[in-house]
Design a protein around this motif. Sequence first.
Motif, mmCIF file in Angstrom:
data_model
loop_
_atom_site.group_PDB
_atom_site.id
_atom_site.type_symbol
_atom_site.label_atom_id
_atom_site.label_comp_id
_atom_site.label_asym_id
_atom_site.label_seq_id
_atom_site.Cartn_x
_atom_site.Cartn_y
_atom_site.Cartn_z
ATOM 1 N N ASP A 239 -17.851 -8.094 -15.957
ATOM 2 C CA ASP A 239 -17.722 -7.235 -17.140
ATOM 3 C C ASP A 239 -16.311 -6.721 -17.383
ATOM 4 N N TRP B 191 -15.718 -13.441 -22.151
ATOM 5 C CA TRP B 191 -16.212 -12.953 -23.447
ATOM 6 C C TRP B 191 -17.545 -13.612 -23.793
ATOM 7 N N LYS C 102 -20.083 -11.874 -21.764
ATOM 8 C CA LYS C 102 -20.292 -10.523 -22.319
ATOM 9 C C LYS C 102 -21.243 -10.581 -23.515
#
Length: 444
Positions: free
Chosen positions: A105, A138, A141
């Motif tokens: 993260d 990303w 995420k």
Amino acid sequence: MNRRDWIKRLGLGATAGALGVLSRPNAFAAETKIRSTGSLPRLKITRVRAIKTAPQRTRLVVVKVETSEPGLHGLGCATFNQRPLAVVTAVEEYLDPFARGRDVDAIEDLWQNAYTSSYWRNGPVLNNALSGLDMALWDIKGKRANMPVHQLIGGKCRFAVDCYAHSSGRDHQELEDSVRKNIEQGFRHVRIQLGGYGSPQLSRNADFKDADFGLPKDTLMDAQPYLKATPKMFEHIRNTCGDDVELLHDVHERVEPRDAIRLLKELERYRPFFIEDPLSPEANDYFRQMRAATIVPIAMGELFNSPHEWVPLIKDSLIDFIRVHLSQTGGFTVARKIAALAEWFNVRSAWHGPTDLSPVGHAANIHLDLAIHNFGIQESLQFNEASQEVFPGCPTIRNGYFYVNETPGWGVDINEEAAKKYPYPENPGYWEPVRRRDGTAVRP
Ligand code: MG
């Protein structure tokens, strides 16, 4: 502890349910721990590896980041067509051991520390490797939030992104036919080139070959035939294809600064949407003179690597569009920052989107295009069937707009078995010399 108890313990309640954050059973794999701050279950990076494939004949490098949640992975683009194996080594020998065990993260923290872990930084090989890791995080995420990446950074400013097609021809008629075809397909923006970059087919008298200078396969490009032919090319396309289509052109850095300034002044009357890379990066100081001499919109920067190379041109409003190859500058994280800097100076985006960018990289371009206010235009690529087979969820073009798949993350996955069917071409992929008549090397 069941799912309901986890939601209660994390204090996420209805929000987590609505976002689908806790919808995957694997989110609670045995090795995950809860952070002291109480948010998503903590996941670790377990492996970073590079996948080589060439479904469209370009040497793509795609980085796959695997996590401690079985099946949850992310993809990032690390494509450097001219030196792909150097990037693969950087990923597998250096970034993989660096990243293993770290928090999936913490994208910004990982970017900053991976960036400086080599001490020397901002070269194309290491920036591409870093981009592979960064974009993959990303992607992860987005999958964890159950959102496409553009939603993570603010959501859409537009329903899709306007893009330009490429037209080229060896003569005016061939070029005109190609422009008409692109207009018929719905494109409102077309980049026009007479032959290859710098129109080398117009050059004559390769005296260096007669003098046995260089190798016989080296090619000739004289600037003057190109400089004379380019305004005539614009005139022909304006006269035959009308004033509605927006025309772009790439000088590709091959002429002297003074000649480039004169060329842009001559092109003013044809109202180009932008002229790309009129100067080589070594001649950046000339942009001040170019800007003072002409109102033609200027796009620059696909050859830059360090994010700092854009700063002087943006802060003094010396260019109108930033050309950024996202993976060459270190990935999505840094490109967002360049875009934000540019917004304050009314400089718009024109991310580099050629064949030497994987569908993952193209998707990253479009997600950023969708979410920033200062979007300008997007270079487009039609993915062939092999690319669509290797990369399910490729971006698509309809009526001159580029669209991304709206599934969480980038919306693009990789079929590794299919990827193996498309090995790199045998030649190493580097650019061969282009020379002036006397043999002097021409900088692309
Ligand atoms: Mg270019």
